[in-house]
Design a protein around this motif. Structure first.
Motif, mmCIF file in Angstrom:
data_model
loop_
_atom_site.group_PDB
_atom_site.id
_atom_site.type_symbol
_atom_site.label_atom_id
_atom_site.label_comp_id
_atom_site.label_asym_id
_atom_site.label_seq_id
_atom_site.Cartn_x
_atom_site.Cartn_y
_atom_site.Cartn_z
ATOM 1 N N UNK A 199 -4.105 -80.553 -50.855
ATOM 2 C CA UNK A 199 -4.289 -81.837 -51.086
ATOM 3 C C UNK A 199 -4.494 -82.729 -49.915
ATOM 4 N N UNK A 200 -3.480 -82.356 -48.953
ATOM 5 C CA UNK A 200 -3.439 -82.921 -47.777
ATOM 6 C C UNK A 200 -3.082 -82.121 -46.446
ATOM 7 N N UNK A 201 -3.873 -82.567 -45.379
ATOM 8 C CA UNK A 201 -3.916 -82.022 -44.041
ATOM 9 C C UNK A 201 -3.185 -82.909 -43.169
ATOM 10 N N UNK A 202 -2.204 -82.360 -42.427
ATOM 11 C CA UNK A 202 -1.384 -82.955 -41.666
ATOM 12 C C UNK A 202 -1.882 -82.395 -39.944
ATOM 13 N N UNK A 203 -1.980 -83.316 -39.130
ATOM 14 C CA UNK A 203 -2.269 -82.997 -37.760
ATOM 15 C C UNK A 203 -1.178 -83.657 -36.873
ATOM 16 N N UNK A 204 -0.497 -82.691 -35.926
ATOM 17 C CA UNK A 204 -0.220 -83.464 -34.522
ATOM 18 C C UNK A 204 -1.410 -83.441 -33.757
ATOM 19 N N UNK A 205 -2.156 -84.566 -33.557
ATOM 20 C CA UNK A 205 -3.470 -84.513 -32.731
ATOM 21 C C UNK A 205 -3.196 -84.373 -31.485
ATOM 22 N N UNK A 206 -1.772 -84.391 -30.883
ATOM 23 C CA UNK A 206 -1.243 -84.361 -29.642
ATOM 24 C C UNK A 206 -1.719 -82.679 -29.076
ATOM 25 N N UNK A 207 -1.781 -81.876 -30.048
ATOM 26 C CA UNK A 207 -2.070 -80.723 -29.627
ATOM 27 C C UNK A 207 -3.609 -80.321 -29.506
ATOM 28 N N UNK A 208 -4.205 -79.555 -30.263
ATOM 29 C CA UNK A 208 -5.661 -79.097 -29.891
ATOM 30 C C UNK A 208 -6.599 -80.075 -30.343
ATOM 31 N N UNK A 209 -6.359 -81.119 -31.038
ATOM 32 C CA UNK A 209 -7.478 -82.006 -31.283
ATOM 33 C C UNK A 209 -7.766 -82.749 -30.181
ATOM 34 N N UNK A 210 -6.664 -83.432 -29.644
ATOM 35 C CA UNK A 210 -6.581 -84.089 -28.302
ATOM 36 C C UNK A 210 -6.962 -83.178 -27.247
ATOM 37 N N UNK A 211 -6.445 -81.947 -27.037
ATOM 38 C CA UNK A 211 -6.644 -80.811 -26.438
ATOM 39 C C UNK A 211 -6.356 -80.718 -24.910
ATOM 40 N N UNK A 212 -5.947 -81.849 -24.422
ATOM 41 C CA UNK A 212 -6.008 -82.011 -22.843
ATOM 42 C C UNK A 212 -4.516 -82.436 -22.485
ATOM 43 N N UNK A 213 -3.576 -82.211 -23.529
ATOM 44 C CA UNK A 213 -2.097 -82.722 -23.133
ATOM 45 C C UNK A 213 -1.883 -84.103 -22.476
ATOM 46 N N UNK A 214 -3.031 -85.075 -22.882
ATOM 47 C CA UNK A 214 -2.602 -86.410 -22.106
ATOM 48 C C UNK A 214 -2.597 -87.369 -23.409
ATOM 49 N N UNK A 215 -2.193 -87.111 -24.812
ATOM 50 C CA UNK A 215 -2.259 -88.326 -25.598
ATOM 51 C C UNK A 215 -1.525 -87.853 -26.710
ATOM 52 N N UNK A 216 -0.558 -88.645 -27.172
ATOM 53 C CA UNK A 216 0.313 -88.028 -28.243
ATOM 54 C C UNK A 216 -0.207 -89.124 -29.620
#
Ligand SMILES: *Cc1c(COP(=O)(O)O)cnc(C)c1O
Length: 388
Positions: A199-216
């Motif tokens: 029903x729901x997907x949760x992300x810490x976009x801090x990880x792969x989506x941001x992908x460059x370890x420069x944004x939480x």
């Protein structure tokens, strides 16, 4: 074919680059500008242009990211937050009333457990822990007592257990529960839980989506209109929104997600094989290995096995020594960036669950395998094993 039909038919890589990213109509700027304004001129009282009024209730850069995230997860609605935990908090408060219970899988991000056990439990939210890779255990837990929410990470953190999302969704829905998948480890490039019935997907976009370890950052992707409306209300009313620069950096990261995940998976697979064949290593946890108990299931529900590899050394002393001996892998929390990181869960990411049912064995080390040259990465692990 209309423009809209043409876009709906587009595939993942194209959506990641283009969804929500149309060029700026006034200047033609191919990259839409970052909108820093906190407030918006009104054409007469209530005369909003494009629905924007105030930065907490809406911001065009955040909207662009939300459109992009909904498209790549195949969801109807996406909401962007200041962190993964802010997204989780908004979702849980949208779903739960005092007296409700959450069934949590036994191998989740330590911060998720902490949020439930130490922030929400005092407000009357119940919490039960179960191994969700074992659907019979979930069935038994639901028969014992209903739960409002089933919350799972697959692959899990840090032991890479695999849960059958479709099977869990069937069980949860039959029991009237909302099924939430934290898709941070796989990312939508490798796994799309909504299409499997979640029903729901949760992300810490801090990880792969941001992908460059420069944004939480964090996000929710939701199909149900009413639930999305409730979560959006909390995003606005409690206010844990992502700032414009953070939203923009995340958008930029997402554009390269598909190629990064491909390389993360290739490197992850090669490192898992190297470690598995090395007698200095007691055990390797990676769903791409045939020896992994969830391998076949992962091969069915994922299109790649990702870049997280965990390994067990002989004991805690050896694990600590190994963790402090790499040169290319940086000893640091977090994961999912282009650079390789190494984490010692017991004392770092999972220190908050020490002594609980979620405690991580002290001989385990987690690798977030980056996109560097594979020979360099293996040489580094080899010399660190020699140092143990
Ligand atoms: C990091 C992480 C979170 C928390 O996200 P933040 O952005 O640090 O708040 C949640 N789930 C998983 C799987 C994570 O790795």
């Amino acid at each position: 074919m209309s423009e809209e039909t043409a876009s709906a038919a587009r595939r993942f890589e194209s959506l990641a680059v283009h969804a929500g990213q149309a060029f700026d109509p006034t200047t033609g700027a191919v990259i839409p500008p970052v909108h820093f304004s906190t407030t918006y001129a009104q054409d007469g009282i209530g005369g909003l242009r494009g629905g924007y009024e105030y930065g907490r209730s809406g911001n065009p850069t955040r909207s662009a990211l939300e459109t992009q995230l909904a498209a790549i997860e195949g969801g109807a609605h996406a909401l962007s937050f200041a962190s993964g935990l802010a997204a989780e908090d908004a979702l849980l408060r949208a779903l739960l009333q005092p007296g409700d219970e959450v069934l949590l899988s036994n191998d989740v991000y330590g911060g998720t457990y902490r949020l439930l056990a130490r922030v929400l439990a005092p407000w009357g939210i119940g919490l039960r822990i179960v191994d969700m890779s074992d659907l019979e255990a979930v069935r038994a837990a639901l028969e014992e007592r209903p739960a409002k929410v089933l919350w799972v990470e697959t692959p899990s953190n840090p032991l890479l257990r695999i849960t059958d999302i479709a099977g869990l969704a069937d069980l949860g829905h039959a029991a009237g529960a909302v099924v939430v998948v934290d898709n941070t480890f796989a990312s939508p490039a490798l796994q799309q839980p909504l299409s499997l019935g979640a029903d729901v997907v949760v992300h810490s976009t801090t990880k792969y989506l941001g992908g460059h370890s420069d944004v939480v950052g964090g996000a929710l992707v939701i199909n149900d209109d009413a639930l999305a409306e409730q979560a959006k209300f909390l995003q606005f009313a409690a206010g844990a929104v992502s700032g414009p620069m953070d939203a923009w950096l995340t958008t930029r990261g997402v554009k390269t997600l598909a190629v990064r995940m491909q390389r993360h998976s290739e490197n992850g697979g090669a490192i898992a094989s190297f470690l598995e064949s090395d007698e200095r290593v007691a055990r390797v946890y990676y769903p791409g290995l045939e020896s992994h108990p969830g391998h076949e299931l992962a091969a069915r529900q994922m299109s790649g096995f990702g870049g997280i590899v965990s390994l067990a050394l002989a004991d805690g002393v050896a694990a600590r020594k190994f963790a402090e001996s790499t040169r290319l892998f940086t000893l640091a929390e977090s994961l999912g960036g282009v650079e390789s990181l190494l984490n010692y869960p017991d004392a770092m990411t999972h220190a908050s669950v020490r002594g609980t049912e979620l405690a991580v064995p002290e001989e385990v080390v987690r690798l977030s395998v980056g996109i560097e040259n594979i020979d360099d990465l293996i040489a580094d692990l080899d010399q660190a094993l020699a140092a143990v």
